[in-house]
Scaffold this active site. Structure first.
Site, PDB file in Angstrom:
ATOM      1  N   HIS A   1      -6.179   1.625  -4.140  1.00 20.77           N
ATOM      2  CA  HIS A   1      -4.762   1.325  -3.680  1.00 20.77           C
ATOM      3  C   HIS A   1      -4.263  -0.273  -3.563  1.00 20.77           C
ATOM      4  O   HIS A   1      -5.136  -1.234  -4.422  1.00 20.77           O
ATOM      5  CB  HIS A   1      -5.511   1.469  -1.993  1.00 20.77           C
TER       6      HIS A   1
ATOM      7  N   HIS B   1      -2.687   1.304   6.730  1.00 18.46           N
ATOM      8  CA  HIS B   1      -3.112   1.330   5.738  1.00 18.46           C
ATOM      9  C   HIS B   1      -3.092   3.032   5.041  1.00 18.46           C
ATOM     10  O   HIS B   1      -3.540   3.703   5.120  1.00 18.46           O
ATOM     11  CB  HIS B   1      -4.383   0.662   5.434  1.00 18.46           C
TER      12      HIS B   1
ATOM     13  N   CYS C   1       0.904  -1.573  -0.387  1.00 14.15           N
ATOM     14  CA  CYS C   1      -0.409  -0.051  -0.160  1.00 14.15           C
ATOM     15  C   CYS C   1       1.084   1.686   0.181  1.00 14.15           C
ATOM     16  O   CYS C   1       0.653   2.278  -0.928  1.00 14.15           O
ATOM     17  CB  CYS C   1      -0.449  -0.286   1.137  1.00 14.15           C
TER      18      CYS C   1
END
Length: 347
Positions: free
Chosen positions: A321, A309, A261
């Site tokens: 993402h 994240h 990520c």
């Protein structure tokens, strides 16, 4: 989109995998029963928990990797300083030796003796001035030698400390790597025990959970005031990130073929000419925070209380993402996961 829009984590206690009756119900082609869905929901929550723990460990790994690279660069600089210091010390010692030899050739007599023995006092006094200058130069030379030796001792201490830190970061990386692999292996084993129809139904449940979260987020009116246009760099970052759609997630990866990520977001902004921290946690700590209502395309959306994240906002309530292992870079709703906050790389 149905499969890939799922949240990356949830916070539920681990529970058993689906029972044979649930598996039989789905594999027979029958419509999923509430009991079967309930058991698959617990599986989804367990998977989310495992992947969330893997994401946290991945951030720790990336942080240790970044610090190791910085430490290695620092050690290289210290080593360069040591080499230069040793070269300088050798030159100073050579000059000091030459000065000592010259003094020895003069017999080491004091200036008063030279004055008494001289036939021309004025010539002596002129020479004495030069001697005084030479003595000062010699003292300066000795002082420089001593300082260079002290510098070398300090460089040696610095190098030792840097090596110790590098070793600590190496151990942290190794520990994080083991945890990542363990959690991903556990998740893969759990998924491997599901029948094909169970996996399909699990994907539907993941998508439903994401959609429910996104709908609730939109219904809150959070986007009512969002209307900021992207900066030039933000447009470049969005273009880079969306061009990676379909590429696989891989922990610790920064492209060009796979990403995690924060690898995706850091590379997107690097391509836009604005380097940012490597990890989602450092991106949250170091970049300027902006209100969700003020976010614009190119901003980073940080998720979960531990900032484990990160995604890149592309506009209209959507993010791009790299979700988790087994998934690819994709578009999904910005509200499909718990938002911690928004940061702006080019504030």
């Amino acid at each position: 989109m149905t499969v890939l829009a799922a949240p990356t984590t949830a916070f539920a206690a681990p529970t058993p995998t689906p029972s044979p009756s649930a598996s039989a119900s789905l594999s027979s082609g029958a419509s999923p029963t509430p009991a079967a869905d309930k058991e698959l929901e617990t599986v989804r929550e367990k998977l989310d928990k495992l992947y969330h723990e893997a994401a946290v460990a991945t951030d720790a790994y990336n942080a240790a990797e970044e610090k190791s690279e910085q430490q290695s660069a620092a050690i290289a600089e210290v080593a360069k300083s040591i080499v230069e210091g040793q070269r300088k010390l050798a030159d100073l010692k050579k000059r000091a030796g030459a000065a000592a030899a010259a003094q020895y050739r003069n017999g080491g007599l004091p200036d008063e003796a030279y004055l008494l023995l001289s036939n021309d006092p004025s010539t002596f006094l002129n020479g004495a001035g030069r001697v005084l200058q030479a003595q000062r130069a010699t003292k300066g030379l000795i002082g420089e030698v001593a300082q260079t030796q002290r510098d070398l001792e300090q460089y040696s201490q610095d190098a030792s400390a840097q090596w110790q830190e590098l070793e600590a970061h190496r151990k942290a990386k190794d520990s994080a790597r083991k945890k990542i692999k363990k959690r991903i292996t556990e998740a893969e084993k759990l998924e491997s025990r599901l029948a094909k129809k169970e996996k399909e139904r699990l994907a539907e449940l993941e998508a439903a959970a994401a959609q429910q979260a996104q709908t609730a987020w939109l219904d809150s009116g959070v986007l009512d005031e969002v209307g900021s246009k992207a900066s030039a760099a933000g447009k470049d970052a969005v273009a880079y990130a969306t061009a990676q759609i379909g590429k696989a997630y891989e922990w610790g990866a920064e492209g060009p073929d796979t990403y995690d990520c924060s690898g995706l977001t850091s590379q997107a902004w690097a391509s836009a000419g604005s380097p940012i921290p490597r990890t989602s946690q450092e991106q949250w700590k170091q970049l300027k925070h902006v209100k969700v209502q003020d976010m614009r395309p190119g901003d980073l959306v940080i998720y979960f209380a531990d900032a484990s994240h990160v995604a890149l906002y592309v506009g209209d309530g959507t993010i791009v993402h790299a979700p988790r292992p087994g998934r690819t870079v994709t578009l999904t709703g910005a509200g499909s996961m718990p938002i911690l906050g928004v940061v702006r790389p080019d504030a």
